[in-house]
Design a protein around this motif. Sequence first.
Motif, PDB file in Angstrom:
ATOM      1  N   ARG A  24       0.808  -1.233   0.000  1.00 40.32           N
ATOM      2  CA  ARG A  24       0.000   0.000   0.000  1.00 40.32           C
ATOM      3  C   ARG A  24       0.836   1.275   0.000  1.00 40.32           C
ATOM      4  O   ARG A  24       0.426   2.285  -0.540  1.00 40.32           O
ATOM      5  CB  ARG A  24      -0.911   0.035   1.214  1.00 40.32           C
ATOM      6  N   TRP A  25       1.975   1.248   0.626  1.00 46.92           N
ATOM      7  CA  TRP A  25       2.764   2.450   0.808  1.00 46.92           C
ATOM      8  C   TRP A  25       3.888   2.591  -0.204  1.00 46.92           C
ATOM      9  O   TRP A  25       4.811   3.389  -0.022  1.00 46.92           O
ATOM     10  CB  TRP A  25       3.320   2.468   2.232  1.00 46.92           C
ATOM     11  N   VAL A  61      -2.481   6.220  -1.990  1.00 44.46           N
ATOM     12  CA  VAL A  61      -2.657   5.574  -0.688  1.00 44.46           C
ATOM     13  C   VAL A  61      -4.121   5.653  -0.259  1.00 44.46           C
ATOM     14  O   VAL A  61      -4.700   4.664   0.207  1.00 44.46           O
ATOM     15  CB  VAL A  61      -1.727   6.208   0.369  1.00 44.46           C
ATOM     16  N   ASN A  64      -6.187   3.194  -2.249  1.00 43.25           N
ATOM     17  CA  ASN A  64      -5.971   1.824  -1.788  1.00 43.25           C
ATOM     18  C   ASN A  64      -6.800   1.492  -0.558  1.00 43.25           C
ATOM     19  O   ASN A  64      -7.163   0.348  -0.342  1.00 43.25           O
ATOM     20  CB  ASN A  64      -4.495   1.568  -1.494  1.00 43.25           C
ATOM     21  N   TYR A  65      -7.094   2.488   0.264  1.00 42.88           N
ATOM     22  CA  TYR A  65      -7.929   2.255   1.432  1.00 42.88           C
ATOM     23  C   TYR A  65      -9.424   2.312   1.094  1.00 42.88           C
ATOM     24  O   TYR A  65     -10.239   1.792   1.834  1.00 42.88           O
ATOM     25  CB  TYR A  65      -7.597   3.235   2.548  1.00 42.88           C
ATOM     26  N   VAL A  72      -7.521  -4.920  -3.692  1.00 43.84           N
ATOM     27  CA  VAL A  72      -6.212  -4.362  -3.344  1.00 43.84           C
ATOM     28  C   VAL A  72      -5.230  -5.476  -2.965  1.00 43.84           C
ATOM     29  O   VAL A  72      -4.062  -5.432  -3.328  1.00 43.84           O
ATOM     30  CB  VAL A  72      -6.358  -3.340  -2.192  1.00 43.84           C
TER      31      VAL A  72
END
Length: 162
Positions: A24-25, A61, A64-65, A72
Amino acid sequence: MNILSITGALFSMASLVLMFVQWRWTAVVAFVGLLLTVLGSSGFAGAMLPLFWGFAALVVVGLNYMLPREVVASRLGVGYIGLGGLTGLVLGYLISVNVMVIGAVVGIALGGLAFSMTPSGRHLDFPSARFLQYLCAKGLPSAVVLSMAGYVAIILIEEYAR
């Protein structure tokens, strides 16, 4: 070349590896690499470049959340998208520095399309909302990471040529 540029290049290379893992990061790691490289370069006066790509990393980011967890978390087709984007980035750079990002995006879209034609990618049903969601979850982060890595490479090439 100084320690900031070297550290930025290492972060950029790490982000390329993480792009294939789909962490994710990853976009934040790529942004840190770009920021360190810009701060370490002597002749690069592009203050808006890190600001724009920092915002793009935050959007990735956040997206993605917001997307469904199973989309994802899936790693299906990441190799197709990554290799397609990397090929498009290099071909775009060979044409012009300004075409580099467009080349990466086109390569990612073609990589996603190629994956959707494989037996394991048939469930994406190109063209469909599921395919678009898949490209947002996998393609957009890859485009942002590849573009930042491309700019890091350009800054380092210009710095080394001096």
